[in-house]
Design an enzyme around this catalytic site. Structure first.
Site, PDB file in Angstrom:
ATOM      1  N   ASN A  32       0.870  -1.179   0.000  1.00  0.00           N
ATOM      2  CA  ASN A  32       0.000   0.000   0.000  1.00  0.00           C
ATOM      3  C   ASN A  32       0.904   1.225   0.000  1.00  0.00           C
ATOM      4  O   ASN A  32       1.418   1.643   1.032  1.00  0.00           O
ATOM      5  CB  ASN A  32      -0.907  -0.019   1.232  1.00  0.00           C
ATOM      6  CG  ASN A  32      -1.829   1.197   1.299  1.00  0.00           C
ATOM      7  OD1 ASN A  32      -1.812   2.055   0.425  1.00  0.00           O
ATOM      8  ND2 ASN A  32      -2.618   1.263   2.359  1.00  0.00           N
ATOM      9  N   ARG A  66      -2.808  -1.872  -3.264  1.00  0.00           N
ATOM     10  CA  ARG A  66      -3.960  -1.010  -3.042  1.00  0.00           C
ATOM     11  C   ARG A  66      -3.818   0.215  -3.944  1.00  0.00           C
ATOM     12  O   ARG A  66      -2.803   0.903  -3.927  1.00  0.00           O
ATOM     13  CB  ARG A  66      -4.022  -0.555  -1.585  1.00  0.00           C
ATOM     14  CG  ARG A  66      -5.205   0.359  -1.297  1.00  0.00           C
ATOM     15  CD  ARG A  66      -5.219   0.815   0.134  1.00  0.00           C
ATOM     16  NE  ARG A  66      -6.403   1.609   0.421  1.00  0.00           N
ATOM     17  CZ  ARG A  66      -6.687   2.086   1.623  1.00  0.00           C
ATOM     18  NH1 ARG A  66      -5.882   1.853   2.636  1.00  0.00           N
ATOM     19  NH2 ARG A  66      -7.784   2.804   1.811  1.00  0.00           N
ATOM     20  N   HIS A  80     -12.705   3.685   0.540  1.00  0.00           N
ATOM     21  CA  HIS A  80     -12.719   2.667   1.604  1.00  0.00           C
ATOM     22  C   HIS A  80     -13.337   1.357   1.124  1.00  0.00           C
ATOM     23  O   HIS A  80     -13.828   0.555   1.915  1.00  0.00           O
ATOM     24  CB  HIS A  80     -13.491   3.167   2.849  1.00  0.00           C
ATOM     25  CG  HIS A  80     -12.895   4.365   3.503  1.00  0.00           C
ATOM     26  ND1 HIS A  80     -13.657   5.435   3.948  1.00  0.00           N
ATOM     27  CD2 HIS A  80     -11.608   4.681   3.792  1.00  0.00           C
ATOM     28  CE1 HIS A  80     -12.864   6.344   4.475  1.00  0.00           C
ATOM     29  NE2 HIS A  80     -11.617   5.912   4.395  1.00  0.00           N
ATOM     30  N   ARG A 111     -10.411  16.769   7.467  1.00  0.00           N
ATOM     31  CA  ARG A 111     -11.222  17.128   6.297  1.00  0.00           C
ATOM     32  C   ARG A 111     -12.569  17.683   6.745  1.00  0.00           C
ATOM     33  O   ARG A 111     -13.184  17.181   7.683  1.00  0.00           O
ATOM     34  CB  ARG A 111     -11.438  15.910   5.404  1.00  0.00           C
ATOM     35  CG  ARG A 111     -10.178  15.358   4.758  1.00  0.00           C
ATOM     36  CD  ARG A 111     -10.516  14.188   3.851  1.00  0.00           C
ATOM     37  NE  ARG A 111      -9.321  13.488   3.416  1.00  0.00           N
ATOM     38  CZ  ARG A 111      -9.164  12.172   3.436  1.00  0.00           C
ATOM     39  NH1 ARG A 111     -10.141  11.398   3.892  1.00  0.00           N
ATOM     40  NH2 ARG A 111      -8.038  11.623   3.023  1.00  0.00           N
ATOM     41  N   GLU A 160      -8.190  -4.381   5.839  1.00  0.00           N
ATOM     42  CA  GLU A 160      -8.122  -4.064   4.419  1.00  0.00           C
ATOM     43  C   GLU A 160      -7.023  -4.846   3.711  1.00  0.00           C
ATOM     44  O   GLU A 160      -7.183  -5.279   2.568  1.00  0.00           O
ATOM     45  CB  GLU A 160      -7.920  -2.565   4.236  1.00  0.00           C
ATOM     46  CG  GLU A 160      -9.113  -1.744   4.721  1.00  0.00           C
ATOM     47  CD  GLU A 160      -8.891  -0.258   4.609  1.00  0.00           C
ATOM     48  OE1 GLU A 160      -9.057   0.276   3.502  1.00  0.00           O
ATOM     49  OE2 GLU A 160      -8.546   0.369   5.619  1.00  0.00           O
TER      50      GLU A 160
END
Length: 399
Positions: free
Chosen positions: A9, A92, A180, A241, A385
């Protein structure tokens, strides 16, 4: 015979890795992260899951991802015999655009499609692509790209289209994509196991709530809506964010504060959210300060929860009230009992009743935390993940 998959990743200044072995049972052999790519000092933190040979080393001159991955590969090859039996590598990739909607064996055309999606994910796709290119130099085995956006490719047009001039969709691909995805796919499978129900029969609302946060509405095992948009900025309040804001704010900031588009983008992505409201990014710190009496931290927590409940209401309508479970995952979703409690409070009329005692229990693994009289299950499921990427990679190379 056991089969091994290495997961990579690659981020903007770091990359994570993990090795999974599939046989009679599935196990993670090791996982780690290289941090500080491009900095004067970089660190490799490597954990052998069995408990031996944990390593934390400083490395110098990691000027880019190519150098960094070579450093990690050197460490892994010298320390792990399992590295010689890797069947495939799973990468990923944040954004697949409209053309890459499922895991794909990496070819030149796939790399070009990832490159074409860079305008949609300028901070994420370039390092993802660089990680792929370097890994192809280092490892001589099949490599697979797994896309964060793929899970959401089943969203219907009326949910993914923005009410902008249609030419902007046709020319630039501006639409809702969602992120996600690997987390949602993994958690959906775990929810099906807990509920003893096939995935394609499940109606669930999944809350992936961490530093980055989103929600997905799933009908009969297919995503029908999600909170993030063309980028991960839209939707929920997050660590830094803003989530949803009135687009008119952009012009006001430009006129009144002389901010450029780049300045505004930085403000919305890096200086807003929980951090903008109270100066803290970590939810545990926010909750502790709110409980201790800080009004700004209390406000940040309330804004955070309010936005989640706003989308929860919308998704209950999307699913016509036919919901098997609310599912909480990721850092905050898995570990913050108070946030789960606040999200679920006063939902009795919707058949959602939390058992506060179960909710407070600090148990590992997936579990139910609803009251006995709740019509809707409330699940807490740890996400994985990297494991999901490894599983999808094996499916592609074994197909």
């Amino acid at each position: 015979m056991a089969r091994s998959v290495l997961v990579l990743n690659s981020g903007s200044s770091s990359f994570k890795y993990a090795l999974y072995k599939f046989g009679e049972s599935t196990s993670c052999i090791f996982r780690g992260v290289l941090e500080g790519i491009g900095a004067s000092k970089s660190t490799i933190t490597h954990k052998n899951v069995a408990g031996a040979h944990d390593i934390k080393v400083e490395v110098s001159d990691v000027i880019n991802h190519r150098v960094g991955l070579h450093k990690v590969a050197q460490l892994l090859h010298s320390d792990h015999q399992e590295m010689h039996g890797i069947e495939a590598i799973g990468h990923r990739v944040t954004h697949g655009g409209e053309s890459l909607t499922k895991p794909a064996l990496i070819t030149e055309s796939v790399k070009k499609a990832i490159e074409a999606a860079i305008p949609l994910a300028p901070l994420h796709n370039p390092p993802n692509l660089e990680g792929i290119k370097v890994a192809q130099e280092v490892f001589m085995c099949p490599q697979v790209a797994v896309f964060d956006t793929a899970f959401h490719s089943t969203i219907p047009p009326y949910a993914y289209m923005y009410a902008l001039p249609l030419r902007l969709y046709k020319e630039l691909g501006l639409r809702r994509y969602g992120f996600h995805g690997t987390s949602y796919q993994y958690v959906l499978g775990q929810a099906a196991n807990l509920l003893l129900k096939p995935k394609d029969e499940l109606n669930v609302i999944i809350f992936h709530i961490g530093a980055g946060a989103s929600i997905a509405a799933v009908s009969h095992g297919r995503c029908i809506d999600t909170t993030m948009g063309v980028t991960p900025l839209e939707g929920l309040v997050m660590a830094t964010r803003s989530g949803d804001v009135d687009p008119g704010i952009m012009q006001i900031l430009a006129d009144e504060k002389s901010l450029t588009v780049s300045d505004i983008n930085k403000l919305l992505n890096k200086e807003s959210g929980l951090y903008g409201l109270c100066g803290e990014k970590d939810m545990k710190t926010v909750v502790d300060a709110a409980v201790a009496g800080s009004e700004s931290h209390k406000l940040a927590m309330e804004v955070f929860v309010h936005r989640i409940r706003k989308y929860l209401g919308a998704y209950l309508v999307h699913l016509e009230g036919k919901v098997d479970a609310l599912v909480f995952t990721a850092g905050i979703g898995e570990r913050s009992a108070i946030i789960r409690s606040k999200v679920c409070e006063r939902l009795d009329s919707f058949g959602v009743v939390l058992d506060e005692a179960k909710n407070e229990e600090n148990k590992k693994g997936g579990r139910e935390v609803q009251s006995a009289n709740s019509k809707v299950k409330i699940l807490v499921i740890p996400t994985d993940e990297e494991l999901c990427i490894a599983q999808q990679t094996l499916e592609v190379v074994g197909a």
